[in-house]
Motif scaffolding. Structure first.
Motif, PDB file in Angstrom:
ATOM      1  N   VAL A 291      32.559  45.257  58.650  1.00  0.00           N
ATOM      2  CA  VAL A 291      31.877  44.164  57.846  1.00  0.00           C
ATOM      3  C   VAL A 291      31.270  44.663  56.562  1.00  0.00           C
ATOM      4  N   LYS A 292      30.990  46.132  56.517  1.00  0.00           N
ATOM      5  CA  LYS A 292      30.335  46.807  55.421  1.00  0.00           C
ATOM      6  C   LYS A 292      31.553  46.973  54.224  1.00  0.00           C
ATOM      7  N   ASP A 293      32.806  47.074  54.769  1.00  0.00           N
ATOM      8  CA  ASP A 293      33.756  47.654  53.629  1.00  0.00           C
ATOM      9  C   ASP A 293      33.946  46.235  52.497  1.00  0.00           C
ATOM     10  N   TYR A 294      34.349  45.251  53.089  1.00  0.00           N
ATOM     11  CA  TYR A 294      34.605  43.814  52.436  1.00  0.00           C
ATOM     12  C   TYR A 294      33.987  42.991  53.058  1.00  0.00           C
ATOM     13  N   ILE A 295      33.727  41.735  52.523  1.00  0.00           N
ATOM     14  CA  ILE A 295      33.176  40.593  52.865  1.00  0.00           C
ATOM     15  C   ILE A 295      34.693  39.689  53.257  1.00  0.00           C
ATOM     16  N   CYS A 296      34.729  39.587  54.669  1.00  0.00           N
ATOM     17  CA  CYS A 296      36.135  39.170  54.976  1.00  0.00           C
ATOM     18  C   CYS A 296      35.617  37.885  56.124  1.00  0.00           C
ATOM     19  N   PRO A 297      36.175  36.601  55.923  1.00  0.00           N
ATOM     20  CA  PRO A 297      35.791  35.804  56.932  1.00  0.00           C
ATOM     21  C   PRO A 297      36.551  35.923  58.388  1.00  0.00           C
ATOM     22  N   ASP A 298      37.574  36.468  58.323  1.00  0.00           N
ATOM     23  CA  ASP A 298      38.554  36.760  59.543  1.00  0.00           C
ATOM     24  C   ASP A 298      37.670  37.749  60.466  1.00  0.00           C
ATOM     25  N   ILE A 299      37.193  38.706  60.101  1.00  0.00           N
ATOM     26  CA  ILE A 299      36.276  39.681  60.778  1.00  0.00           C
ATOM     27  C   ILE A 299      35.036  39.319  61.210  1.00  0.00           C
TER      28      ILE A 299
ATOM     29  N   GLU B 108      35.998  37.031  64.115  1.00  0.00           N
ATOM     30  CA  GLU B 108      36.516  37.966  65.298  1.00  0.00           C
ATOM     31  C   GLU B 108      34.954  38.500  65.833  1.00  0.00           C
ATOM     32  N   TYR B 109      34.082  39.015  65.102  1.00  0.00           N
ATOM     33  CA  TYR B 109      32.889  39.564  65.435  1.00  0.00           C
ATOM     34  C   TYR B 109      32.154  38.437  66.479  1.00  0.00           C
ATOM     35  N   ALA B 110      32.095  37.518  65.950  1.00  0.00           N
ATOM     36  CA  ALA B 110      31.159  36.441  66.451  1.00  0.00           C
ATOM     37  C   ALA B 110      31.752  35.972  67.770  1.00  0.00           C
ATOM     38  N   GLN B 111      33.230  35.800  67.869  1.00  0.00           N
ATOM     39  CA  GLN B 111      33.881  35.371  68.960  1.00  0.00           C
ATOM     40  C   GLN B 111      33.647  36.577  70.133  1.00  0.00           C
TER      41      GLN B 111
ATOM     42  N   ARG C  14      24.101  35.865  60.733  1.00  0.00           N
ATOM     43  CA  ARG C  14      24.639  36.887  59.510  1.00  0.00           C
ATOM     44  C   ARG C  14      26.120  36.479  58.871  1.00  0.00           C
ATOM     45  N   ALA C  15      26.854  35.872  59.831  1.00  0.00           N
ATOM     46  CA  ALA C  15      28.266  35.743  59.291  1.00  0.00           C
ATOM     47  C   ALA C  15      28.184  34.444  58.261  1.00  0.00           C
ATOM     48  N   VAL C  16      27.117  33.463  58.640  1.00  0.00           N
ATOM     49  CA  VAL C  16      27.389  32.195  57.619  1.00  0.00           C
ATOM     50  C   VAL C  16      26.867  32.452  56.643  1.00  0.00           C
ATOM     51  N   THR C  17      25.650  33.658  56.476  1.00  0.00           N
ATOM     52  CA  THR C  17      24.944  34.112  55.118  1.00  0.00           C
ATOM     53  C   THR C  17      26.058  34.535  54.583  1.00  0.00           C
TER      54      THR C  17
END
Length: 945
Positions: A138-146, A149-152, A173-176
């Motif tokens: 999640v530090k490389d790019y801000i990607c919704p799919d990653i 996947e992290y949350a799930q 953190r994801a929705v932020t």
């Protein structure tokens, strides 16, 4: 990389055994199907083994190539694909790890890696390693799919102690991070709500049982969490947010609160504003750079930092190799948000994506210093920058300068000696060695020809450390590197001695400057004489005068020789061009004569065959053959517009256009006869496409005085030719109208001049500006076309008092990249030349010199009033030492005396050209004296050959 655990080894062995067993079963089944025997099975095994050998050889080749060049991005990608295809799990993990250390990984590579690791780590003890991998992803790019996947994945561990809180933390953190993503953010919000609904089902009591007080509190808290999620989501502009609103209406027992409705409507309005940009992104082809640029500019105007950030992140996910995009993003964060963790992490990502861009490394170093990073961190980043592989030598000079500036700011110069000062001096010394050994060997050039780093070092030693001896040593080294011929280098050294040294060394520096300078010796001599006027004795004055006179005489001799050589070379080229021109003219004349004879013969044959019976019959309504459609009259009208009774003239329709042109010319002549030139001005250089030009000219000139009429000269079709006249009621308005000369009219300069006969008014200026040397004015070239007068004035303002700034443009109004800046006196202009010459303006390196336009041959023009002796001769060398002599492209044999002035028409002198001379003659007049020819003379000479 840590070695795999026992559990991982056991899992991998089981997977390999299952895969081998499956292969054996498939081989046995293939032997039985369709009567295929053992021979086919052996063939398949041989083919499979051959493919495996080929793939293994390709893998070894890629690994060997990466050992030579670890920064080959495509080689990393190909190796990962092959290892995944072959099922080499341990080697695949190692390859991914190496690539992630050097480059940010794309969303696809990260998702493949994460899914493989998730399949391999089913035990709870190994989940932490997957969490660590997600944190890196999640530090490389801000990607919704990653993030999704992290949350799930985290939901799978909610049964462990503190698991639910950890899932909530990851979702928050994801929705932020990506909750504002207009097209993909809704999926994340819905997943968050589904998780909370799942938690709600666990705290609800069974039907029919009254919950306890604690159970009721847990139930109320969980319901409030879901309410809050709905409200937060409805306040964010997202696609298909109407569905979410309807779902909330159905879910909420008490309806939707008014405050939520207000926020929802506000978000809907914001979504409508962004809808066009989102639709443009949907239909555009990757990487959609232009569409993202427009979207970012819109969000910057809106001013919401969170939305600006998410838009930048979306753009960079698809344009990660565009340095300008990273620069724009980091600059925004540095100047607007100023949040340390966000700013530094973004700078780090920028240099990882575009390591070859020096400006990103420079901004990173400054950001580290700005946010108080420790010295070791700054030093480590600088060392990485040196190994990044910049594309030009000057980049290394700039990154060294940035590091030296940082080290200088750490030094406390109130102490005579300190650790920081010694580190600064060591860094200066190392930078010079690095530029000489590494950079010069790699690029074949120093990158710092003016020795800017040594100049800064000398300044620091003189100003802060009071060590003039070291400063003089550095300047001696600077001069030995080929800089002794430049006046600005000597004057820089002189100013240093003047400020921190003594008069003896000042005098010595100026004497050496007079002896060595070749690009601008006059200025150096002037500075020396001025110095002796203020500081020297009579003996010093005499010495200085003698030395400057001797030096200038030698320089003038050298310039004269160079000019003569250049003139001879140009004359030789002119003779060659003239010979080629004569050959082409003779060839063209011969071809024309042959063509004329051929056409004459064809015309005779055609007229001989023409009879009344063979003539084509004209029929009404047949287009070209209709006499009513083509009829010429004396008034220039033809066709159905002709007066009744007129018949086609002998020229027919072919002369219709000529007739209308004659009529338009007669109309213009009639108007000219009625005009009073003493009350009129001549307007030119107007755009042909100017709408309603007469009304616009009246609006422009009405402040000058009462206007009698505006007359525009038109062509045969009634279209404006771009020039005309404005006649006022009185002559007093003319001077005010002339002040509007060069005023911009729809992006094009309008020329305004008096209606005078230039041959009878010697005081009339052919050229508006001075053509001789003006020492108080500088000439600037190489400017970017986007540079305005205000921006140029800001650049020149620190060097003196500015009287005027003039940008040179084409007749169309487009800039030429040239400008003149007038200062209050000569000294200020000279200082501006020394300080501004060679600087960068918006990426363009400009050249600055004292204004000395090339000599204009005004005596050849009938309207010229300036004799040849009044024009100051152009210097053979410009401010940088190059020849700038103005050479005539006309052979000497064709130079002649001016012809007598002809008739004055439209404010200009019309010349009557004499008959062309015979071929090969010198075109002498009756007295045998050569006479100057006009452009029309040469045109007739070429056309009549």
């Amino acid at each position: 990389m840590a070695a795999p655990s026992n559990a991982e080894q056991t899992q991998l062995q089981d997977m390999e055994e299952e895969e081998e067993a499956g292969m054996e079963e498939r081989e046995m089944e293939s032997d039985e199907e369709e009567g295929m025997g053992v021979e086919n099975s052996e063939d398949e095994e041989e083919d499979s083994s051959e493919d495996e050998k080929e793939n293994e050889a390709e893998i070894q080749r890629l690994e060997e190539q990466l050992s030579i060049n670890a920064f080959d991005y495509n080689c990393h990608v190909d190796l990962i694909k092959l290892l995944k295809q072959e099922g080499e799990l341990f080697r695949l993990r190692k390859a991914r790890q190496k690539m992630s250390e050097l480059f940010p990984l794309t969303e696809e590579i990260w998702l493949d890696w994460l899914k493989d690791e998730i399949r391999l780590t089913e035990e709870d003890s190994n989940r932490e390693k997957v969490y660590e991998l997600f944190e890196r992803a999640v530090k490389d790019y801000i990607c919704p799919d990653i993030w999704l996947e992290y949350a799930q994945y985290s939901i799978g561990g909610m049964g462990s102690p503190g698991g639910i809180d950890k899932v909530r933390s990851i979702f928050e953190r994801a929705v932020t991070a990506v909750g504002l993503h207009m097209t993909k953010g809704q999926t994340l919000w819905e997943a968050y709500r589904e998780f909370e609904n799942a938690v709600l089902s666990t705290v609800q009591p069974p039907p029919g049982r009254i919950p306890s007080r604690e159970e009721q509190e847990l139930l109320s808290a969980q319901l409030e969490r879901i309410h809050t999620l709905f409200r937060r989501q409805l306040a964010v502009p997202l696609m298909d947010m109407e569905t979410t609103y309807a779902e909330y209406e159905e879910w909420s027992e008490n309806g939707v609160p008014e405050t939520v409705v207000h926020l929802y409507r506000k978000a809907l309005q914001q979504k409508e504003k962004c809808k066009s940009y989102e639709e443009a992104l949907l239909v555009a082809e990757p990487p959609k750079l232009a569409e993202y640029q427009a979207y970012i500019d819109f969000e910057l105007k809106e001013g919401d930092p969170a939305r600006v950030q998410i838009t930048f992140e979306r753009a960079l996910a698809e344009n990660c190799l565009v340095p300008d995009m990273w620069t724009k993003y980091t600059t925004y964060l540095d100047r607007q948000l100023k949040i340390k963790d966000l700013v530094l992490s973004t700078h780090e990502r920028a240099v990882r994506n575009c390591p070859w861009t020096m400006s990103l490394w420079k901004s990173y170093l400054q950001a580290l210093e700005r946010h108080g990073a420790d010295h070791q961190s700054v030093s480590d980043v600088f060392e990485k920058a040196l190994n990044a592989g910049f594309i030009q030598a000057t980049d290394y000079v700039e990154i060294w300068q940035a590091n030296l500036d940082y080290l200088r700011r750490r030094v406390d110069f109130s102490k005579e000696s300190s650790k920081e000062l010694e580190e600064l001096r060591a860094a200066f010394s190392r930078s010079l060695d690095y530029l000489k050994q590494d950079v010069e060997e790699r690029f074949g050039e120093s990158g710092d020809p003016s020795c800017a780093i040594m100049q800064i070092w000398a300044r620091i030693e003189a100003h802060h450390c009071k060590n003039m001896q070291k400063a003089r040593e550095l300047w001696d080294n600077i001069m030995t590197k080929g800089n002794a011929k430049y006046a600005n280098m000597w004057l820089e050294y002189y100013s240093l001695e003047r400020a921190y040294g003594d008069m003896t060394h000042c005098r010595k520096a100026l004497h050496r400057a007079v002896q060595c300078t070749s690009d601008y010796p006059e200025h150096v001599c002037e500075v020396l004489l001025t110095f002796e006027r203020v500081e020297g004795t009579l003996e010093d004055w005499d010495t200085a005068v003698q030395k400057t006179e001797t030096r200038l005489n030698r320089i003038n001799e050298q310039r004269a020789k160079a000019a003569e050589k250049e003139t001879n070379l140009a004359r030789h080229e002119e003779e060659k061009m003239e010979q080629r021109r004569k050959a082409r003219a003779e060839k063209k004349a011969q071809k024309k004569s042959r063509g004329g004879e051929k056409r004459k013969a064809e015309q005779d044959d055609y007229q001989g065959d023409w009879t009344e019976e063979s003539a084509p019959k004209r029929q009404r309504g047949n287009g070209d053959n209709n006499p009513d459609e083509y009829m010429e009259t004396e008034t220039g009208l033809f066709g159905r517009n002709a007066p009744p009774g007129n018949k086609p003239g002998p020229g027919g329709a072919r002369n219709a256009q000529q007739g209308s042109a004659v009529a338009a010319q007669r109309q213009n002549d009639d108007r000219r006869e009625l005009r009073d030139d003493s009350c009129s001005v001549f307007i030119s250089n107007l755009a042909y496409t100017l709408e309603d030009p007469e009304a616009k000219l009246k609006l422009l000139f009405e402040s000058c005085g009462p206007i009698r009429r505006v007359q525009l000269i038109t062509g045969n079709r009634g279209i404006s030719r771009g020039y005309g006249y404005v006649q006022f009621e009185s002559a007093a308005a003319v001077p005010e109208a002339l002040k509007l000369d060069r005023k911009e009219v729809e992006g094009r300069p309008m020329f305004v001049s008096p209606c005078v006969d230039k041959t009878k008014n010697p005081e009339f200026k052919v050229f508006k500006y001075n053509t001789s040397m003006e020492k108080h004015k500088i000439f600037i070239s190489g400017l970017p076309f986007s540079c305005t007068k205000e921006e140029l004035a800001e650049i020149c303002k620190p060097h003196g008092s500015i009287r005027d700034v003039r940008l040179v443009t084409f007749r169309s109004g487009k800039p030429k990249g040239l400008a003149y800046v007038e200062f209050a006196d000569e000294t200020q202009a000279s200082q501006a030349v020394l300080k501004l010459d060679g600087i960068d303006v918006e990426g363009n390196k400009i050249s600055v010199a004292i204004s000395n336009p090339p000599r204009r041959n005004l005596t050849d023009k009938p309207g010229s009033s300036r004799p040849a002796g009044d024009i100051m001769p152009r210097q053979a060398y410009g401010s940088r030492g190059r020849g700038r002599t103005q050479l005539s492209l006309l052979p000497r044999s064709l130079h002649r005396q001016p012809a007598p002035p002809g008739k004055v028409e439209n404010g200009t002198a019309a010349e009557r050209a004499p008959p062309p001379p015979p071929s090969g003659s010198t075109a002498a007049n009756a007295a045998g004296e050569p006479r100057s020819l006009s452009n029309s003379d040469f045109a007739k000479m070429l056309l009549n050959k």
